[in-house]
Design an enzyme around this catalytic site. Structure first.
Site, PDB file in Angstrom:
ATOM      1  N   TYR A  68     -51.219 133.188   1.814  1.00  0.00           N
ATOM      2  CA  TYR A  68     -50.656 132.823   3.119  1.00  0.00           C
ATOM      3  C   TYR A  68     -51.744 132.996   4.167  1.00  0.00           C
ATOM      4  O   TYR A  68     -52.011 134.100   4.632  1.00  0.00           O
ATOM      5  CB  TYR A  68     -49.442 133.682   3.452  1.00  0.00           C
ATOM      6  CG  TYR A  68     -48.249 133.457   2.543  1.00  0.00           C
ATOM      7  CD1 TYR A  68     -48.208 132.389   1.651  1.00  0.00           C
ATOM      8  CD2 TYR A  68     -47.161 134.314   2.567  1.00  0.00           C
ATOM      9  CE1 TYR A  68     -47.114 132.196   0.822  1.00  0.00           C
ATOM     10  CE2 TYR A  68     -46.062 134.121   1.752  1.00  0.00           C
ATOM     11  CZ  TYR A  68     -46.047 133.068   0.875  1.00  0.00           C
ATOM     12  OH  TYR A  68     -44.951 132.885   0.051  1.00  0.00           O
ATOM     13  N   LEU A 215     -33.157 128.289   3.678  1.00  0.00           N
ATOM     14  CA  LEU A 215     -32.397 127.689   4.781  1.00  0.00           C
ATOM     15  C   LEU A 215     -32.358 126.170   4.757  1.00  0.00           C
ATOM     16  O   LEU A 215     -31.859 125.555   5.693  1.00  0.00           O
ATOM     17  CB  LEU A 215     -32.967 128.162   6.130  1.00  0.00           C
ATOM     18  CG  LEU A 215     -32.727 129.643   6.435  1.00  0.00           C
ATOM     19  CD1 LEU A 215     -33.378 130.028   7.746  1.00  0.00           C
ATOM     20  CD2 LEU A 215     -31.231 129.937   6.476  1.00  0.00           C
ATOM     21  N   GLY A 218     -30.190 120.322   4.852  1.00  0.00           N
ATOM     22  CA  GLY A 218     -30.110 118.870   4.910  1.00  0.00           C
ATOM     23  C   GLY A 218     -28.900 118.336   5.643  1.00  0.00           C
ATOM     24  O   GLY A 218     -28.514 118.846   6.699  1.00  0.00           O
TER      25      GLY A 218
END
Length: 288
Positions: A68, A215, A218
């Site tokens: 990351y 999360l 759509g």
């Protein structure tokens, strides 16, 4: 501090292995980096505030990775939280290299994994990593060699527990022949449940399931979709309901929603206080 001020505690705990309890609603640090998970965040001070606020809200499980940034999220965690409060569990990952924004290349050579674990120890400022997950299986290297490298590091006291990321049931079974596996981290959310067999397999065997991208909802959250409709009825956000659904789906579920905003963090963590009825859970489950 009251339980209302520490809403993450409402999600309850899950014990990784036999000795590592974590809050079931954790925090994922990937969004604390720059665009494409590359480079420094636009506002490093806000990233620090987010991490500190997560702990204030009762979160004691933070997920990160050497890739990351790369090498951005781990130093941020150290800057924000070191010396770490008692009980804080930081899970990191190794096994993906970065060649640019949004570019991820698996590398599972034992010497590379060892190097990255040593760097994570340094970046996080710890003597032992509570949970080290193989970020991806490198198809060019036998899985036994990749897990074997992590097993050696565990035997040296540099890793407490081993997990896997984006794997199949067969992968877990093969890895478990080399070393105990306490967690799996796969793509899973209300709208994408392809990893459901792995979730049930893990839960039956006392393996924590960490859904990444928790999360993604759509069309369910749009307009008059079932998630949006129920969220309006309950007076909460669709994302909060999506997290509440995950928490109810399995006691082994450990969602790690990430954000770079303190306000959004507060909203996500308060999802732990939302109790879905069986009927509400079933309605959302059938929506996909």
């Amino acid at each position: 501090m009251t339980s209302d001020q520490r809403p993450a505690l409402a999600a309850g705990d899950y014990t990784l292995g036999t000795d590592l309890p974590v809050t079931r609603l954790g925090f994922g640090s990937m969004q604390l980096t720059g665009p494409g998970v590359w480079g420094d965040p636009k506002d490093p001070d806000e990233a620090v505030r987010v991490l500190r606020r997560a702990v204030e809200l009762g979160v004691n499980f933070i997920d990160t990775a050497d890739s990351y940034g790369p090498a951005v999220a781990e130093p941020l965690i150290r800057r924000a939280l070191h010396p770490y409060p008692d009980g804080l569990v930081i899970a990191t990952k190794a096994g993906l290299t970065r060649t640019g924004p949004d570019q991820w290349v698996p590398v599972g050579r034992p010497e590379y994994l060892r190097q990255q674990v040593e760097l994570s120890l340094r970046f996080l400022g710890v003597d032992r990593i509570d949970l080290l997950q193989l970020h991806r299986i490198d198809p060019k290297v036998p899985l036994a060699d990749q897990v074997g490298a992590l097993k050696e590091l565990r035997e040296e006291g540099k890793i407490r527990h081993i997990g896997l990321s984006e794997v199949s049931i067969a992968d877990v079974e093969e890895a478990a022949k080399v070393a105990p596996i306490v967690s799996v981290q796969n793509l899973f959310n209300l709208a994408n449940r392809t990893a459901e067999p792995l979730l049930d397999y893990a839960a039956e065997r006392g393996i924590g399931f960490i859904p990444w991208y928790p999360l993604a909802t759509g069309r369910l959250a749009q307009g008059d979709g079932p998630l949006a409709t129920l969220a309006e009825q309950r007076g909460v956000s669709p994302s909060q309901l999506a997290l509440a659904w995950l928490l109810k789906r399995s006691p082994a579920m450990l969602p790690i929603p990430g954000t770079s905003s303190v306000a959004h963090l507060d909203e996500n963590v308060r999802a732990a206080t939302i109790e879905l009825s069986d009927a509400e859970f079933d309605t959302l489950s059938r929506a996909v």
